[in-house]
Design an enzyme around this catalytic site. Structure first.
Site, mmCIF file in Angstrom:
data_model
loop_
_atom_site.group_PDB
_atom_site.id
_atom_site.type_symbol
_atom_site.label_atom_id
_atom_site.label_comp_id
_atom_site.label_asym_id
_atom_site.label_seq_id
_atom_site.Cartn_x
_atom_site.Cartn_y
_atom_site.Cartn_z
ATOM 1 N N TYR A 146 0.032 8.051 11.397
ATOM 2 C CA TYR A 146 -1.372 7.528 11.205
ATOM 3 C C TYR A 146 -2.316 7.729 12.292
ATOM 4 C CZ TYR A 146 -0.033 5.511 6.646
ATOM 5 O OH TYR A 146 0.253 5.247 5.412
ATOM 6 N N LYS A 195 14.787 8.141 10.338
ATOM 7 C CA LYS A 195 15.421 9.333 9.929
ATOM 8 C C LYS A 195 15.801 10.197 11.126
ATOM 9 C CE LYS A 195 16.004 12.908 6.922
ATOM 10 N NZ LYS A 195 16.763 12.749 5.773
ATOM 11 N N ASP A 227 15.952 8.308 3.275
ATOM 12 C CA ASP A 227 16.072 8.755 1.890
ATOM 13 C C ASP A 227 16.995 7.787 1.277
ATOM 14 O OD1 ASP A 227 17.921 9.703 3.611
ATOM 15 O OD2 ASP A 227 17.880 11.577 2.954
ATOM 16 N N ASP A 251 4.913 2.526 4.849
ATOM 17 C CA ASP A 251 3.841 2.846 3.760
ATOM 18 C C ASP A 251 4.591 2.961 2.271
ATOM 19 O OD1 ASP A 251 1.422 3.223 2.377
ATOM 20 O OD2 ASP A 251 1.770 5.115 2.689
ATOM 21 N N ASP A 255 5.591 0.182 -0.863
ATOM 22 C CA ASP A 255 5.171 0.520 -2.484
ATOM 23 C C ASP A 255 6.574 0.650 -3.291
ATOM 24 O OD1 ASP A 255 2.313 0.632 -1.834
ATOM 25 O OD2 ASP A 255 2.327 2.751 -3.052
HETATM 26 C C1 IPM Z 1 -1.578 0.618 2.597
HETATM 27 C C2 IPM Z 1 -2.447 1.837 2.044
HETATM 28 C C3 IPM Z 1 -3.208 2.195 3.243
HETATM 29 C C4 IPM Z 1 -1.844 2.950 4.121
HETATM 30 C C5 IPM Z 1 -3.988 3.491 2.972
HETATM 31 C C6 IPM Z 1 -5.143 3.119 2.109
HETATM 32 C C7 IPM Z 1 -4.825 4.006 4.152
HETATM 33 O O1 IPM Z 1 -1.780 2.618 1.249
HETATM 34 O O2 IPM Z 1 -2.030 -0.375 3.176
HETATM 35 O O3 IPM Z 1 -0.311 0.782 2.439
HETATM 36 O O4 IPM Z 1 -1.562 3.915 4.108
HETATM 37 O O5 IPM Z 1 -1.660 2.386 5.076
HETATM 38 MG MG MG Z 2 0.335 2.140 1.065
#
Ligand code: IPM
Ligand code: MG
Length: 360
Positions: A146, A195, A227, A251, A255
């Protein structure tokens, strides 16, 4: 005691859900004798509209001077909102990255928990959902891909894009310590995800995490390739206590972890700096498609405020009160539309805030 909170409502449903979190905090203040003062800060699309940039220096300064930050969400719809015609460093999400870096928020805590009352919403097979799960993803937030150098340029006449994944041992050590500290207050189990079969950055990660593990003899360390971790999350989520990982993997895996709870509208998060300072926000995004309709689920933001009470203000009793009030509302069968099921009572965003505040 008086606490100064910088509040960033942001875009989409941000203002609606943040208002409910403030409502709940105010009730906590009244009941336990604290005063919360809110200073509004612009970030994301609303800041682009007002100032042409997603985060001004002044906004960052106000956030820095506060005791902690409460954030709704930022962002709009790519292809629809004019913000996405701007170069990437001026889009709403760039404000998020800038505030993370500017406030030194290196540790991102994302709990993923399967509520008994919402087990039906879990998209996994019943025999897996039945076991439940309760994990905390500890994601490094100010390094890695990032924030590494990036460029797009022709190389030998061929357009070529480069992103750099760089970590130094100090960055790894501080997030690893945070992960182990958190695990030592939970089920004492860290699964470090990398990884290391391919990446140098992961091999250094693994080496430093093993060194840090020696400082925490009561915590067990297991290492897992990313993975495999993605697979294990849907196969056997109950095995996870703390998942410790770098920025990009965190990230993606956070999710996935939130998705298997079936209720992303319920999940809070904390982004912590050294010391007590932190930024607290729901794990979900700005949901522009339902903005302004008063139907968003404010619970993730309310629970983020609870994390703020716990991690930044050391108000554990008050944080418990908020978390218990949320549980009580679910037991009493109140639901916003995203978690609605048969036999429950559907309520709007502001009503959900009232119901939670009433139970404190
Ligand atoms: C999160 C989001 C952000 C990230 C984006 C919006 C830049 O997906 O907070 O997880 O990737 O960190
Ligand atoms: Mg995210």
């Amino acid at each position: 005691m008086n606490y100064n909170i910088a509040v960033i409502p942001g875009d989409g449903i941000g203002p609606e859900i943040v208002a409910e979190a403030e409502k709940v905090l105010n009730k906590v203040g009244k009941k336990y004798g604290h005063e919360f003062t809110y200073t509004e800060v612009l970030m994301g699309g609303v800041s682009i509209d007002a100032h042409g940039v997603p985060l001004t220096d002044g906004a960052l300064e106000t956030a820095k001077k506060s005791d902690s930050v409460l954030l709704g969400a930022v962002g709009g719809i790519v292809g629809k909102d004019k913000w996405y015609e701007l170069p990437p460093n001026l889009r709403p999400e760039a404000g998020l990255l800038a505030i993370r870096k500017g406030l030194g928020l290196f540790a991102n805590l994302r709990p993923a928990y399967l509520y008994d009352e919402l087990k039906e919403a879990c998209p996994l097979k019943e025999n897996i959902a039945r076991q439940g799960f309760d994990m905390m993803v500890v994601r490094e937030l100010t390094g890695g891909l990032y924030f590494g150098e990036r460029k797009t340029e022709p190389v030998n006449g061929v357009m070529t894009a480069t992103d750099t994944l760089q970590y130094n041992e100090n960055e790894i050590r501080r997030i690893a310590r945070k992960g182990f500290e958190i695990a030592s207050k939970r089920r004492k189990n860290v699964i470090s995800v990398d990884k290391a079969n391919v990446l140098d950055s992961s091999r250094l990660w693994s080496k430093i995490v093993r060194e840090v593990a020696v400082e925490f003899p009561e915590v067990t360390l297991t290492e897992m390739l990313v993975d495999n971790c993605a697979m294990q999350l849907v196969k056997n989520p109950a095995q996870f206590d703390v998942i410790l990982t770098e920025n990009m993997f965190g990230d993606i895996l956070s999710d996935e972890a939130s998705m298997i709870t079936g209720s992303i509208g319920m999940l809070p998060s904390a982004s912590l700096a050294e010391g007590k300072f932190g930024l607290y926000e729901p794990s979900h995004g700005a949901a522009p498609d339902i903005a302004g309709q008063n139907i968003a689920n404010p619970i993730a933001t309310v629970l983020s405020a609870a994390m703020m009470l716990r991690y930044s203000f050391d108000l554990d009793k008050e944080a418990d009160a908020v978390e218990n009030a949320v549980r009580k509302v679910l037991e009493d069968k109140y639901r916003t539309i995203d978690i609605m099921s048969d036999g429950c009572k559907q309520v709007k965003c502001d009503k959900m805030g009232d119901l939670i505040a009433d139970r404190i």
